[in-house]
Design an enzyme around this catalytic site. Structure first.
Site, PDB file in Angstrom:
ATOM      1  N   ASP A   1     -14.930 -58.721 -33.132  1.00 23.18           N
ATOM      2  CA  ASP A   1     -14.383 -58.234 -31.990  1.00 23.18           C
ATOM      3  C   ASP A   1     -12.730 -57.579 -31.990  1.00 23.18           C
ATOM      4  OD1 ASP A   1     -13.401 -59.028 -29.453  1.00 23.18           O
ATOM      5  OD2 ASP A   1     -12.504 -60.890 -29.405  1.00 23.18           O
TER       6      ASP A   1
HETATM    7  C1  BGC Z   1     -11.941 -59.580 -26.780  1.00 27.37           C
HETATM    8  C2  BGC Z   1     -13.375 -59.364 -26.094  1.00 27.37           C
HETATM    9  C3  BGC Z   1     -13.524 -57.908 -25.619  1.00 27.37           C
HETATM   10  C4  BGC Z   1     -13.089 -56.491 -26.387  1.00 27.37           C
HETATM   11  C5  BGC Z   1     -13.121 -55.237 -26.098  1.00 27.37           C
HETATM   12  C6  BGC Z   1     -11.254 -58.361 -26.800  1.00 27.37           C
HETATM   13  O1  BGC Z   1      -9.993 -58.947 -27.065  1.00 27.37           O
HETATM   14  O2  BGC Z   1     -11.807 -60.617 -27.232  1.00 27.37           O
HETATM   15  O3  BGC Z   1     -14.105 -60.087 -25.572  1.00 27.37           O
HETATM   16  O4  BGC Z   1     -15.208 -57.771 -25.731  1.00 27.37           O
HETATM   17  O5  BGC Z   1     -12.373 -57.024 -26.350  1.00 27.37           O
HETATM   18  O6  BGC Z   1     -12.192 -55.082 -24.645  1.00 27.37           O
END
Ligand code: BGC
Length: 765
Positions: free
Chosen positions: A274
């Site tokens: 993530d």
């Molecule tokens: C989230 C993800 C997301 C990623 C990219 C993160 O903060 O937890 O679900 O895909 O950001 O935007």
């Protein structure tokens, strides 16, 4: 179809030719945001230091950056463009929890296929979706992105989303099928990424990012099944979670990312971290420094780092030099990433057709799918004296009240970025359009939009803020709303939570309607004008007052671009509600987390009085939802002998009659309870469902198969998957409080199957 690509041989050849720095580059994904991040990303592209980017949606920009990548790479390797295509790109679908509330996998698949088509058209290759986290705690804002609390519903919806996004059609339910796993992604589709592995929804106190403590039985029985379903549907990517799981951050968790994900679930695609979660291994105070963080992530099983800062993976060179990470381990990750590029046909065709993108984004059929999805997922929670549907020929005036009734941004919901507000139909616009020339539709917001106490992180990213004008005259507007309602034949009050009050970083300590919304609702109801409450929300709000005093309540979720058209069709009877709740709706925040699938305990009679100050039953049960049609269930029975063996299956049948004069759709649900065995099993657990269209007056026989797959569970007594000989109770009906029951027995191995003597008698409670 995409071209076949260069094939595995070429991937192997590339791996042999790439320098260590180029390999590490392939394993790095950069956010492409405003400066300074954009500068960081462009510098990386110029030195073959990026394998993927995220957050670019303009096809011309995508082509420009792709050119930089190819020219910057000695081997001309293109980058993958990823994006959060959670519920649509330009045409915004209902939020995922609203899609799940349709309990209709075919529709969910069609909806996500529209999202994929628009994403691919602009040059996006990879959607960070579906989010398949089970969400038992409605304080957690991210429940909007998932399919609710139930592992079976979650699994079916997860698989449907993967099929819709990736466009690969496995031909049976077990899809460990190599043809699907290795096939190219067809034109108009994208790589899907299931997330967040695993247990994110169990965040303590529903507080986003906080730690998770998860027992093995919860992990196996509740949280892993949707991931397993996504993998069996061929999902190519998995994103790991941010938080600690049982004391070890998910991003550095070998047991999760390797033992479970690779060895037990058989996942063969690539794992992305993530955002900054590799670097954050230092923030968790687990990794000593960035080099240690990078090595720990790779050792655990991460393949690609998603980074907003200087990536920790830049420091993998240290781990390779010292021998902590082997070249073989690095190559395994590079191979997975190159295979994804290969599957997208990127080596042959890295650029996007900017002209074609415009045509595809404007395709009107996408809007039809979005409207139908919003209609299918809306849940009718109350409809006293058949107030709904409204009869247009008897309506002269409608008052549309509430600050979100005409807020396009709040109609769309969170997790969208590339929307078109001019294309968005609010509830007010939908009703005005539907009643044009037939009835007067007046609007009054009544109260200003309430604000978050702590601003949303998306506001910081430049996301449009909604809000009421600075000169909003609170007292005068409130009076005007009440007078407008008083003068109308019917009041439609649109309330809920602003879109930035749900989603990531949007957890809440309360479930009440924010601000003065309840006061406004009470004042409107007090006028005596028949009132319909339409909710734009995605968590179960505290509706104790409304559930007794407002005659009609429709949960419309955040219904997307065509949301207002869908709500108008539902309120006026052009569409019939058939959605069902994908979660248990508690009365008050003090009851959470609350699941219909709890165990009996030693005191099942006291289930409703566990608290001395409030009933401990739900306000609305899991699976609940009304229709304008009425359904009667009869003849629940086992077809054939009502006893079987451990590995045997039987068929449960039920007759469902539409007793009304209106065609309708019913989600027929089957719940199971095991009477004895190694573990206490939930009082009820969803084991089958079917969305069936039943004409007025008609009867449909619905059948379910119950076999070992439906009976097996992970027991902490055996420390393994377990199948018990036992007596099983079965309920069939329109929600988890169904009363029609039957049952069967499963005999121990070697014993002749015997009929269940308790069948037909009420279970002891
Ligand atoms: C989230 C993800 C997301 C990623 C990219 C993160 O903060 O937890 O679900 O895909 O950001 O935007």
């Amino acid at each position: 179809m995409a071209t076949t690509g260069l094939g595995p041989d070429r991937v192997e050849q590339l791996i042999e030719e790439l320098s260590t720095v180029e390999k590490i580059g392939q394993l790095t994904q950069y956010f492409y945001l405003r400066p300074p991040q954009s500068g960081l990303a462009e510098a990386a592209l110029a030195r073959a230091g990026a394998g993927a980017l995220l957050f670019v949606t303009d096809p011309a920009e995508i082509n420009r950056l792709q050119r930089l990548a190819i020219e910057g790479s000695p081997h001309g390797i293109p980058v993958l463009f990823g994006f959060d295509v959670i519920h649509g790109l330009r045409t915004i679908l209902p939020v995922p929890i609203g899609l799940a509330a349709s309990w209709d996998p075919d529709l969910v698949e069609r909806a996500q296929a529209v999202a994929a088509r628009e994403a691919r058209a602009v040059g996006i290759h990879w959607a960070f979706a579906p989010m398949v986290d089970i969400a038992p705690d409605p304080r957690w804002g991210r429940m909007v992105e998932g399919a609710g609390e139930d592992p079976l519903l979650g699994s079916v919806i997860a698989a449907a989303q993967v099929r819709g996004l990736q466009g690969l059609q496995p031909d049976n339910e077990v899809v460990r099928d190599e043809a699907v796993r290795d096939a190219s992604i067809p034109e108009g589709h994208v790589l899907a990424g299931a997330k967040h592995f695993v247990g994110y929804g169990a965040a303590r106190g529903g507080r986003d990012y906080d730690e998770v403590d998860l027992s093995d039985q919860q992990l196996h029985n509740v949280y892993l099944p949707p991931f397993r379903a996504a993998i069996e549907a061929g999902v190519r990517n998995i994103m790991c979670a941010y938080m600690d799981v049982n004391g070890v951050p998910a991003t550095g968790n070998h047991r999760l990312l390797t033992d479970l994900l690779r060895h037990e679930l058989g996942f063969e695609g690539w794992v992305v971290s993530d955002a900054d979660s590799v670097r954050d291994l230092t923030t968790h105070h687990v990794a000593a420094d960035l080099a240690d963080a990078a090595a720990r992530a790779i050792e655990a099983g991460v393949d690609m780092e998603m980074a907003t800062h200087q990536p920790a993976f830049d420091r993998l060179t240290d781990a390779l030099r010292s021998g902590r990470i082997s070249t073989e381990r690095l190559d395994a990750s590079v191979r997975r990433v190159l295979a994804a590029k290969e599957a997208m046909g990127l080596f042959e065709d890295p650029y996007v057709d900017e002209e074609a993108a415009r045509t595809i984004l404007a395709d009107p059929t996408h809007r039809d799918v979005a409207r139908r999805a919003a209609e299918a997922g809306a849940v009718l929670l109350r409809n006293e004296a058949d107030l709904l549907p409204l009869a247009p020929d008897r309506l002269h005036s409608v008052a549309v009240i509430g600050p979100m009734a005409d807020s396009p941004r709040d109609t769309l919901g969170p997790w969208v970025f590339d929307y078109d507000l001019d294309e968005t139909v609010t509830v007010l616009a939908g009703l005005r359009d539907r009643l044009d020339g037939q009835a007067q539709v007046d609007h009054a917001p009544g109260i200003p939009l309430d604000e978050r106490r702590f601003p949303s992180m998306f506001a910081e990213m430049g996301e449009d803020a909604t809000g009421s004008p600075a000169d909003f005259d609170t007292a005068a507007e409130f009076d005007r709303a009440v007078r407008t309602a008083e003068a109308a034949d019917v009041a439609v009050v649109v309330l809920g939570e602003r879109q930035d009050m749900i989603g990531e970083n949007a957890s809440r300590s309360s479930l009440e309607l924010p601000g003065r919304q309840l006061t406004l609702l009470q004042a409107v109801v007090a006028t005596g004008t028949p009132t319909v409450l339409v909710l734009l929300s995605a968590r179960p709000l505290d509706l104790r007052w409304a559930a007794e005093n407002v005659p009609a309540i429709l949960e419309a979720w955040y219904p997307g671009s065509q949301g207002g058209a869908a709500v108008a069709n539902l309120l006026l009877g052009d569409a019939t509600p058939a959605g069902k709740l994908p979660f248990t709706w508690p009365r008050t925040v003090g009851q959470v987390p609350m699941s219909y699938a709890h165990t009996r305990s030693h005191s099942p009679d006291g289930q409703g009085t566990r608290y001395w100050d409030e009933e401990s039953t739900p306000l609305f049960p899991f699976g609940y939802g009304l229709s304008y049609a009425r359904f009667a269930y009869a003849n629940a029975r086992v077809e054939g002998p009502d006893a079987t063996t451990l590995d045997g299956s039987l068929t449960i049948a039920v007759d469902v009659t539409n007793t009304s004069e209106r065609d309708g759709v019913e989600v027929v649900q089957l719940y199971l309870h095991q009477r004895y065995g190694a573990s206490s099993r939930p009082v009820r657990l969803l084991k089958g469902f079917r969305r069936v269209a039943i004409g007025a007056g008609a009867t449909e026989r619905v059948r379910f198969t119950v076999g070992p797959q439906e009976r097996r569970y992970w027991s902490s007594a055996t420390g393994d998957w377990t199948l018990d000989p036992s007596t099983f109770e079965v309920w069939v009906g329109g929600d988890s409080a169904a009363t029609l029951r039957t049952g069967f027995t499963v005999a121990p191995p070697g014993n002749p199957a015997v009929a269940d003597p308790s069948r037909g008698r009420a279970p002891r409670r």
